[in-house]
Design a protein around this motif. Structure first.
Motif, mmCIF file in Angstrom:
data_model
loop_
_atom_site.group_PDB
_atom_site.id
_atom_site.type_symbol
_atom_site.label_atom_id
_atom_site.label_comp_id
_atom_site.label_asym_id
_atom_site.label_seq_id
_atom_site.Cartn_x
_atom_site.Cartn_y
_atom_site.Cartn_z
ATOM 1 N N VAL A 100 -7.912 -1.306 3.109
ATOM 2 C CA VAL A 100 -7.144 -0.070 3.044
ATOM 3 C C VAL A 100 -6.161 -0.049 4.218
ATOM 4 C CG1 VAL A 100 -8.971 1.260 1.923
ATOM 5 C CG2 VAL A 100 -8.845 1.195 4.418
ATOM 6 N N GLU A 101 -5.259 0.908 4.179
ATOM 7 C CA GLU A 101 -4.375 1.174 5.310
ATOM 8 C C GLU A 101 -4.419 2.667 5.596
ATOM 9 O OE1 GLU A 101 -0.380 -0.176 4.846
ATOM 10 O OE2 GLU A 101 -0.943 -2.303 4.718
ATOM 11 N N VAL A 102 -4.453 3.014 6.856
ATOM 12 C CA VAL A 102 -4.372 4.423 7.230
ATOM 13 C C VAL A 102 -3.024 4.953 6.765
ATOM 14 C CG1 VAL A 102 -4.295 6.056 9.152
ATOM 15 C CG2 VAL A 102 -5.925 4.165 9.184
ATOM 16 N N ASP A 103 -3.031 6.089 6.081
ATOM 17 C CA ASP A 103 -1.807 6.651 5.517
ATOM 18 C C ASP A 103 -0.842 7.028 6.632
ATOM 19 O OD1 ASP A 103 0.014 7.737 3.652
ATOM 20 O OD2 ASP A 103 -0.816 9.734 3.974
ATOM 21 N N VAL A 107 -15.103 10.138 12.326
ATOM 22 C CA VAL A 107 -13.750 10.691 12.205
ATOM 23 C C VAL A 107 -13.206 10.378 10.812
ATOM 24 C CG1 VAL A 107 -11.368 10.509 13.048
ATOM 25 C CG2 VAL A 107 -13.268 10.559 14.666
ATOM 26 N N VAL A 108 -12.610 11.371 10.160
ATOM 27 C CA VAL A 108 -12.085 11.214 8.808
ATOM 28 C C VAL A 108 -10.563 11.097 8.863
ATOM 29 C CG1 VAL A 108 -11.906 12.245 6.510
ATOM 30 C CG2 VAL A 108 -14.001 12.527 7.847
ATOM 31 N N LEU A 109 -10.029 10.065 8.202
ATOM 32 C CA LEU A 109 -8.593 9.828 8.165
ATOM 33 C C LEU A 109 -8.161 9.588 6.722
ATOM 34 C CD1 LEU A 109 -8.260 7.290 11.137
ATOM 35 C CD2 LEU A 109 -7.690 9.723 11.190
ATOM 36 N N PRO A 110 -6.956 10.046 6.360
ATOM 37 C CA PRO A 110 -6.447 9.718 5.021
ATOM 38 C C PRO A 110 -6.060 8.244 4.974
ATOM 39 C CG PRO A 110 -4.783 10.908 6.275
ATOM 40 C CD PRO A 110 -6.025 10.910 7.114
ATOM 41 N N VAL A 111 -6.461 7.563 3.924
ATOM 42 C CA VAL A 111 -6.173 6.134 3.797
ATOM 43 C C VAL A 111 -5.533 5.857 2.444
ATOM 44 C CG1 VAL A 111 -8.028 5.428 5.349
ATOM 45 C CG2 VAL A 111 -8.494 5.652 2.908
ATOM 46 N N ARG A 112 -4.748 4.797 2.391
ATOM 47 C CA ARG A 112 -4.155 4.312 1.148
ATOM 48 C C ARG A 112 -4.974 3.120 0.665
ATOM 49 N NH1 ARG A 112 0.533 6.998 -1.152
ATOM 50 N NH2 ARG A 112 1.349 8.316 0.514
ATOM 51 N N TYR A 113 -5.243 3.102 -0.643
ATOM 52 C CA TYR A 113 -6.009 1.989 -1.199
ATOM 53 C C TYR A 113 -5.498 1.648 -2.588
ATOM 54 C CZ TYR A 113 -8.591 5.282 -4.180
ATOM 55 O OH TYR A 113 -8.940 6.217 -5.130
ATOM 56 N N LEU A 114 -5.874 0.456 -3.048
ATOM 57 C CA LEU A 114 -5.506 -0.020 -4.373
ATOM 58 C C LEU A 114 -6.749 -0.017 -5.248
ATOM 59 C CD1 LEU A 114 -3.285 -3.075 -3.299
ATOM 60 C CD2 LEU A 114 -2.552 -0.731 -3.791
ATOM 61 N N PRO A 115 -6.678 0.569 -6.443
ATOM 62 C CA PRO A 115 -7.872 0.681 -7.292
ATOM 63 C C PRO A 115 -8.504 -0.663 -7.643
ATOM 64 C CG PRO A 115 -6.089 2.070 -8.127
ATOM 65 C CD PRO A 115 -5.499 1.205 -7.057
ATOM 66 N N PHE A 148 0.801 -1.218 0.000
ATOM 67 C CA PHE A 148 0.000 0.000 0.000
ATOM 68 C C PHE A 148 0.839 1.276 0.000
ATOM 69 C CE2 PHE A 148 -3.022 -3.124 1.484
ATOM 70 C CZ PHE A 148 -4.234 -2.698 0.960
ATOM 71 N N ARG A 149 2.135 1.158 0.066
ATOM 72 C CA ARG A 149 2.988 2.341 0.240
ATOM 73 C C ARG A 149 2.813 3.358 -0.873
ATOM 74 N NH1 ARG A 149 8.383 0.149 1.882
ATOM 75 N NH2 ARG A 149 7.054 -0.536 3.609
ATOM 76 N N ASN A 150 2.599 2.880 -2.098
ATOM 77 C CA ASN A 150 2.412 3.779 -3.235
ATOM 78 C C ASN A 150 0.967 3.799 -3.717
ATOM 79 O OD1 ASN A 150 5.202 4.506 -3.413
ATOM 80 N ND2 ASN A 150 5.613 2.524 -4.369
ATOM 81 N N GLY A 151 0.063 3.379 -2.841
ATOM 82 C CA GLY A 151 -1.347 3.366 -3.204
ATOM 83 C C GLY A 151 -1.929 4.770 -3.285
ATOM 84 N N LEU A 152 -3.129 4.870 -3.821
ATOM 85 C CA LEU A 152 -3.817 6.149 -3.921
ATOM 86 C C LEU A 152 -4.294 6.591 -2.542
ATOM 87 C CD1 LEU A 152 -5.966 5.443 -7.119
ATOM 88 C CD2 LEU A 152 -3.772 6.639 -6.975
ATOM 89 N N VAL A 153 -4.394 7.886 -2.356
ATOM 90 C CA VAL A 153 -4.831 8.441 -1.071
ATOM 91 C C VAL A 153 -6.287 8.876 -1.190
ATOM 92 C CG1 VAL A 153 -4.487 10.233 0.664
ATOM 93 C CG2 VAL A 153 -2.514 9.189 -0.457
ATOM 94 N N GLY A 154 -7.121 8.335 -0.326
ATOM 95 C CA GLY A 154 -8.524 8.710 -0.268
ATOM 96 C C GLY A 154 -8.884 9.157 1.132
ATOM 97 N N LEU A 155 -10.137 9.510 1.308
ATOM 98 C CA LEU A 155 -10.627 9.943 2.609
ATOM 99 C C LEU A 155 -11.485 8.840 3.209
ATOM 100 C CD1 LEU A 155 -11.637 13.622 1.785
ATOM 101 C CD2 LEU A 155 -9.532 12.813 2.864
#
Length: 203
Positions: A151-154, A137-145, A77-84
């Motif tokens: 997901v993983e919390v960024d 609560v809103v956190l930035p997360v990493r995900y794969l399309p 997930f390190r280079n995954g997209l960042v979502g909310l």
């Protein structure tokens, strides 16, 4: 992490296999030495090490645990997209690391393209921060399309990416415009003097 698990499991199988092979095929060199000694030589350490090491490796490489030790997202997930990610619910899994609980969090995620999906994440949360996990609560997360169920919390610490995701979300919802965000980002700070005032509502 998956490769490390497979390698550990393969080495453990080889170690146990060699121990069994040695014990079953051992031939006593003389009549005074019992054949049972084939099971109690140095090779006895192999299955003991394997049985001890495998659970440790599988536990350390578990979901969310490696991130707790390294302070970074997993390689996947390190280079995954960042979502909310908006927390919907959470519960402890029963696993603890250094007395810190592992938590399974269900998120409602808004991706960079505006699509919404539900995903889960497991992470180790310090007891002092456990109360901060609340629905809404809103956190930035990493995900794969191509895999939106997890997901993983960024953990990159890159606040600019999280802010960019938040800005795009506000634009899609009509809360602001790209022009206003550009003014806020590149505008020049100055001073103003109020000459008159009006009770008319602002538009």
């Amino acid at each position: 992490m998956k490769s490390l698990r497979w390698i550990t499991a393969a080495l453990a199988a080889l170690a146990i296999g060699y121990y069994l092979f040695h014990g079953l095929t051992y031939v006593s060199p003389n009549a005074y030495e019992p054949a049972a000694l084939g099971w109690v030589g140095w090779q006895m350490a192999l299955p003991i090490t394997a049985i001890t090491l495998v659970p440790i490796v599988f536990a350390v490489t578990g979901e969310g645990i490696a991130a707790a030790f390294t302070g970074r997202n997993s390689a996947e997930f390190r280079n995954g997209l960042v979502g909310l990610g908006t927390i919907r619910s959470f519960a402890q899994t029963g696993l603890t690391v250094n007395d810190q609980p592992q938590v399974r969090v269900e998120f409602g995620v808004e991706g960079v393209d505006g699509k919404n999906f539900t995903a889960t994440a497991k992470m180790i949360v310090p007891l002092t921060e456990l109360a901060l996990l609340q629905p809404g609560v809103v956190l930035p997360v990493r995900y794969l399309p191509d895999r939106t169920d997890k997901v993983e919390v960024d953990m990159s610490g890159d606040t600019s990416m999280a802010q960019r995701a938040m800005n795009e979300s506000m634009i899609r919802k009509g809360i602001t415009t790209r022009h206003k965000l550009d003014i806020a980002a590149r505008g020049i700070a100055t001073q103003a003097v109020v000459h008159t005032r009006s009770s008319a509502p602002l538009r």
